[in-house]
Motif scaffolding. Structure first.
Motif, short mmCIF file in Angstrom:
data_model
loop_
_atom_site.label_atom_id
_atom_site.label_comp_id
_atom_site.label_asym_id
_atom_site.label_seq_id
_atom_site.Cartn_x
_atom_site.Cartn_y
_atom_site.Cartn_z
N ASP A 35 0.79 -1.24 0.00
CA ASP A 35 0.00 0.00 0.00
C ASP A 35 0.82 1.27 0.00
N GLY A 36 2.07 1.23 -0.46
CA GLY A 36 2.83 2.46 -0.48
C GLY A 36 4.31 2.23 -0.68
N GLY A 37 5.09 3.27 -0.38
CA GLY A 37 6.54 3.19 -0.55
C GLY A 37 7.21 4.46 -0.09
N PRO A 38 8.54 4.49 -0.05
CA PRO A 38 9.28 5.67 0.40
C PRO A 38 9.24 6.80 -0.62
N LEU A 39 9.53 8.00 -0.16
CA LEU A 39 9.54 9.17 -1.04
C LEU A 39 10.59 10.16 -0.56
N GLY A 40 11.01 11.01 -1.45
CA GLY A 40 11.92 12.10 -1.13
C GLY A 40 11.53 13.35 -1.90
N VAL A 41 11.65 14.52 -1.27
CA VAL A 41 11.28 15.79 -1.90
C VAL A 41 12.29 16.85 -1.52
N ALA A 42 12.74 17.63 -2.49
CA ALA A 42 13.58 18.81 -2.25
C ALA A 42 12.84 20.03 -2.80
N THR A 43 12.66 21.04 -1.98
CA THR A 43 11.90 22.23 -2.35
C THR A 43 12.80 23.46 -2.36
N PHE A 44 12.66 24.25 -3.42
CA PHE A 44 13.37 25.52 -3.56
C PHE A 44 12.30 26.60 -3.75
N ALA A 45 12.21 27.53 -2.81
CA ALA A 45 11.08 28.46 -2.83
C ALA A 45 11.50 29.87 -2.44
N ASP B 104 9.21 21.85 -6.43
CA ASP B 104 9.45 20.60 -5.70
C ASP B 104 10.04 19.58 -6.66
N LEU B 105 11.21 19.05 -6.34
CA LEU B 105 11.78 17.92 -7.06
C LEU B 105 11.51 16.67 -6.23
N PHE B 106 10.91 15.66 -6.83
CA PHE B 106 10.47 14.51 -6.04
C PHE B 106 10.81 13.19 -6.72
N PHE B 107 10.86 12.14 -5.90
CA PHE B 107 10.94 10.78 -6.42
C PHE B 107 10.27 9.85 -5.43
N THR B 108 9.76 8.74 -5.94
CA THR B 108 9.14 7.72 -5.11
C THR B 108 9.11 6.40 -5.88
N GLY B 109 8.95 5.33 -5.18
CA GLY B 109 8.90 4.02 -5.84
C GLY B 109 8.37 2.97 -4.89
N SER B 110 8.13 1.79 -5.42
CA SER B 110 7.65 0.67 -4.60
C SER B 110 7.67 -0.60 -5.43
#
Length: 242
Positions: free
Chosen positions: A70-80, A92-98
């Motif tokens: 039902d899901g997986g890890p994620l990472g986000v880097a934000t420049f604002a 927002d630069l993001f990635f996720t997978g499972s």
């Protein structure tokens, strides 16, 4: 001894916003403030649409469902950057997978087999955030916010025994969160995003051309991280400039 210690203690607790270790005092206004936030977390995603579609295909009807994740890890880097006290724009630069699992018929009439489905998504979201400062909460205030964002993303899947499937698509997100400022520059951030992001699944076994379903990398994204704040230009920190 108590009389000697009392004045320094009063001064310490009466002026928590005074800079320490050579840092500049944090501005009361957010206008002109920039930030970088790095977060990691977990995504809670229902792929019920994928499972229903997969097991409704004629060749897969009657097969027992494989184990479900039902899901997986994620990472986000934000420049604002805050263009005013209330509005911030950012990327927002993001990635996720499972890894998901599906049941397929066995080869040449063999027993059904469980197959893994490796999924991955990454991209960039451009968005706007509405924010304010609650200076009375925490040592340097609390910044709650809400935002909307959209942008290009690539989602891919690799079903065991088949070639990689990928697609460039549009991701959408709504977010709620807050940054608890621990110093003029550093803070802890917590954020909830509701994401919409889908990718292709397929082909079915022994059918190299047909995509038969899609998977989701969206759902509820929950993350924690750290924020580094850049002070505004001096001309924006004080009315009328310097």
């Amino acid at each position: 001894m108590l009389r000697r210690l009392l004045p320094p203690l009063v001064l310490l607790f009466a002026t928590p916003a005074v800079a320490q270790d050579g840092e500049d005092p944090i501005p009361a206004s957010l206008d002109g403030v920039g930030r970088i936030t790095v977060q990691g977390g977990w995504r809670v995603t229902s792929n019920e649409t994928l499972y229903k579609t997969w097991y409704s295909v004629e060749a897969n009807k009657g097969l027992a469902r494989a184990r479900e994740t039902d899901g997986g890890p994620l990472g986000v880097a934000t420049f604002a950057y805050s263009i005013s006290d209330l509005v911030e724009v950012g990327i927002d630069l993001f990635f996720t997978g499972s890894k998901l699992y599906l049941t397929s018929p066995g080869l040449e009439g063999g027993a059904p087999m469980e197959r893994s489905l490796e999924t991955l998504g990454y991209g960039a979201l451009v968005g706007v955030r509405f924010q304010t400062v609650l200076p009375e909460i925490g040592p340097y205030g609390l910044v709650p916010f809400a935002g909307l964002a959209t942008g290009p993303a690539i989602s891919s899947s690799k079903l065991s025994g088949e070639k990689l499937q990928d697609k460039t698509t549009q991701a959408w997100a709504g977010s709620l969160g807050a940054t608890w400022r621990l110093s003029p520059r550093w803070g802890l951030s917590a954020e909830y995003r509701f994401m919409f992001l889908r990718g292709p699944v397929g082909p079915a076994l022994n059918d190299s051309d047909k995509r038969i379903a899609s998977f989701s990398l969206g759902g509820s994204w929950m993350s924690l991280g750290v924020t580094y704040t850049f002070p505004p230009e001096p001309s924006r920190s004080f009315p009328g400039g310097l």
